[in-house]
Design an enzyme around this catalytic site. Structure first.
Site, PDB file in Angstrom:
ATOM      1  N   LEU A   1       0.813  -1.208   0.000  1.00  0.00           N
ATOM      2  CA  LEU A   1       0.000   0.000   0.000  1.00  0.00           C
ATOM      3  C   LEU A   1       0.852   1.265   0.000  1.00  0.00           C
ATOM      4  O   LEU A   1       0.508   2.254  -0.652  1.00  0.00           O
ATOM      5  CB  LEU A   1      -0.928   0.002   1.220  1.00  0.00           C
ATOM      6  CG  LEU A   1      -2.171  -0.883   1.123  1.00  0.00           C
ATOM      7  CD1 LEU A   1      -2.794  -1.069   2.506  1.00  0.00           C
ATOM      8  CD2 LEU A   1      -3.188  -0.278   0.158  1.00  0.00           C
TER       9      LEU A   1
ATOM     10  N   LYS B   1      16.022  -1.828   0.001  1.00  0.00           N
ATOM     11  CA  LYS B   1      14.676  -2.058  -0.544  1.00  0.00           C
ATOM     12  C   LYS B   1      14.023  -0.737  -0.946  1.00  0.00           C
ATOM     13  O   LYS B   1      13.295  -0.670  -1.939  1.00  0.00           O
ATOM     14  CB  LYS B   1      13.824  -2.797   0.478  1.00  0.00           C
ATOM     15  CG  LYS B   1      14.268  -4.237   0.726  1.00  0.00           C
ATOM     16  CD  LYS B   1      13.379  -4.927   1.749  1.00  0.00           C
ATOM     17  CE  LYS B   1      13.823  -6.374   1.966  1.00  0.00           C
ATOM     18  NZ  LYS B   1      12.973  -7.066   2.982  1.00  0.00           N
TER      19      LYS B   1
ATOM     20  N   ASP C   1      13.441   3.274  11.067  1.00  0.00           N
ATOM     21  CA  ASP C   1      13.130   1.987  11.709  1.00  0.00           C
ATOM     22  C   ASP C   1      12.118   2.246  12.808  1.00  0.00           C
ATOM     23  O   ASP C   1      12.455   2.815  13.859  1.00  0.00           O
ATOM     24  CB  ASP C   1      14.403   1.375  12.281  1.00  0.00           C
ATOM     25  CG  ASP C   1      14.165   0.003  12.901  1.00  0.00           C
ATOM     26  OD1 ASP C   1      12.989  -0.423  12.997  1.00  0.00           O
ATOM     27  OD2 ASP C   1      15.152  -0.647  13.293  1.00  0.00           O
TER      28      ASP C   1
ATOM     29  N   ASN D   1       2.126   4.914   7.141  1.00  0.00           N
ATOM     30  CA  ASN D   1       1.612   3.638   6.663  1.00  0.00           C
ATOM     31  C   ASN D   1       2.313   2.443   7.287  1.00  0.00           C
ATOM     32  O   ASN D   1       1.743   1.353   7.367  1.00  0.00           O
ATOM     33  CB  ASN D   1       1.761   3.597   5.131  1.00  0.00           C
ATOM     34  CG  ASN D   1       1.682   2.201   4.567  1.00  0.00           C
ATOM     35  OD1 ASN D   1       0.616   1.601   4.459  1.00  0.00           O
ATOM     36  ND2 ASN D   1       2.837   1.648   4.199  1.00  0.00           N
TER      37      ASN D   1
ATOM     38  N   TYR E   1      -2.906  -7.481  17.127  1.00  0.00           N
ATOM     39  CA  TYR E   1      -2.918  -6.483  16.054  1.00  0.00           C
ATOM     40  C   TYR E   1      -4.143  -5.571  16.147  1.00  0.00           C
ATOM     41  O   TYR E   1      -3.988  -4.328  16.138  1.00  0.00           O
ATOM     42  CB  TYR E   1      -2.850  -7.163  14.681  1.00  0.00           C
ATOM     43  CG  TYR E   1      -2.946  -6.193  13.533  1.00  0.00           C
ATOM     44  CD1 TYR E   1      -1.834  -5.449  13.143  1.00  0.00           C
ATOM     45  CD2 TYR E   1      -4.129  -6.005  12.838  1.00  0.00           C
ATOM     46  CE1 TYR E   1      -1.911  -4.534  12.105  1.00  0.00           C
ATOM     47  CE2 TYR E   1      -4.224  -5.094  11.797  1.00  0.00           C
ATOM     48  CZ  TYR E   1      -3.112  -4.363  11.422  1.00  0.00           C
ATOM     49  OH  TYR E   1      -3.194  -3.452  10.394  1.00  0.00           O
TER      50      TYR E   1
ATOM     51  N   LYS F   1      -4.056  -1.332  17.028  1.00  0.00           N
ATOM     52  CA  LYS F   1      -4.680  -0.274  16.230  1.00  0.00           C
ATOM     53  C   LYS F   1      -5.719   0.495  17.045  1.00  0.00           C
ATOM     54  O   LYS F   1      -5.892   1.711  16.865  1.00  0.00           O
ATOM     55  CB  LYS F   1      -5.315  -0.878  14.979  1.00  0.00           C
ATOM     56  CG  LYS F   1      -4.306  -1.389  13.955  1.00  0.00           C
ATOM     57  CD  LYS F   1      -3.426  -0.265  13.421  1.00  0.00           C
ATOM     58  CE  LYS F   1      -2.565  -0.706  12.254  1.00  0.00           C
ATOM     59  NZ  LYS F   1      -1.747   0.400  11.713  1.00  0.00           N
TER      60      LYS F   1
END
Length: 344
Positions: free
Chosen positions: A51, A76, A99, A126, A213, A217
């Site tokens: 994304l 990357k 990081d 993100n 998880y 959030k």
């Protein structure tokens, strides 16, 4: 327009009611073709894949002048930047190391932004983690998902606010969009009664691989609710965006075996493409205006927070989490930073 804080909470269960509506009965919305981001500067964290990379591509497709790809792996990041530079040769595309498991790295990144940028218009946070196994960050000792998805993301948000306020053009408030997940609706948040709260997430015996998880959030939503009360939308517009269930990301890359096979099959049937998922980021950060400040944006529309936040218990936990988190961040003199952002 009614804000998320003023909307009534969802009463339907997330599964299957809201999930089916979101994934199968919602029409995607993309920014108008006339959208022009010339002269603007944006950063996207975790943007070497999935994304984040697609969001970067969509920003550049609207003539963004300068993009900073903020990633943990510079190699990357450079590979992603190389492909984008070929596609958008007129834009400046840079790779900066970040990081999110390290407070030092987050602080160094923010300090570099403040020192080297004369302008910053948009920041899209993100970067996230969804590991199913318990592990701790070597730098902080905190559980990894909570460290990346909550603690470091909130730290970076706080550090970015004065930078966005100072470096966005007069009359055009900076934009801070933080990626959330409405799986927070399903969060059991089993440790919410622990005192103190934050250390409970660092206990392996309390770790729930299915709930960690969503809860990480939810923590972000609890914190942002209070943080945005301290920031004027005339200075920085801060919102949360829910991209939906998306295939083509690396969020569940650590899941293996039969679970991975089942998940991939489920994705093939019901998940959004990364193009559609990233369009939600564009909508929140570029299309929506001051009316979205302090809001959750789901399905390209202002939506309520997780129902837990509207309860008396939720408001009490929100207050406790806020205080513990500010205490966690005392090494940056967080009270002085927030004091400089007060709306009155």
């Amino acid at each position: 327009m009614t804000s998320s804080k003023e909307l009534p909470p969802f009463t339907s269960p997330f599964f299957p009611n809201l999930f089916i509506k979101n994934q199968f009965f919602t029409k995607p919305r993309f920014p108008p073709q006339s959208t022009n981001l010339s002269d603007k500067v944006a950063i996207v964290t975790g943007s070497n894949t999935g994304l984040g990379l697609e969001c970067a591509r969509q920003l550049l497709s609207h003539k963004l002048s300068r993009l900073i790809i903020a990633v943990r792996s510079s190699a990357k990041g450079e590979a992603a930047a190389s492909s984008l530079r070929k596609q958008f040769p007129k834009s400046s595309i840079e790779v900066w190391q970040l990081d999110m498991s390290s407070y030092d790295s987050v602080q160094a990144f923010a300090a570099r932004l403040d020192k080297e940028l004369s302008r910053l218009d948009v920041a899209i946070l993100n970067a996230g983690m969804g590991r199913a196994a318990f592990g701790t960050s070597p730098d902080t000792g905190h559980e990894e998902n909570v460290q990346v998805n909550y603690l470091s993301t909130m730290l970076l948000s706080i550090l970015l606010l004065p930078i966005l306020k100072k470096k966005s053009p007069v009359g055009f408030p900076g934009r801070l969009t933080i990626v959330t997940s409405m799986l927070s609706i399903t969060a059991k948040f089993a440790v919410k009664s622990e005192v103190p709260l934050l250390p409970a997430f660092d206990r392996a015996d309390l770790f729930d691989p299915l709930d960690n998880y969503p809860t990480s959030k939810l923590l972000g939503q609890l914190f942002i609710w209070k943080l945005t009360d301290m920031v004027s939308a005339d200075d920085v517009v801060v919102n949360l965006v829910e991209p939906g269930f998306v295939k083509g990301t690396e969020l569940q890359r650590d899941i293996g075996g039969a679970t991975r096979i089942i998940l991939n099959l489920f994705k093939s049937i019901s998940a959004r493409s990364v193009k559609v998922g990233a369009s939600t980021y564009m909508d929140a950060a570029i299309v929506k205006g001051k009316e979205s400040h302090g809001c959750v944006i789901m399905n390209w529309t202002i939506a309520p927070y997780a129902p837990f936040q509207y309860t008396a218990e939720g408001k009490e936990i929100m207050k406790r989490l806020w205080e513990e988190t500010l205490n966690e961040f005392k090494f940056i003199d967080v009270n002085s930073i927030l004091g400089s952002l007060k709306t009155v």
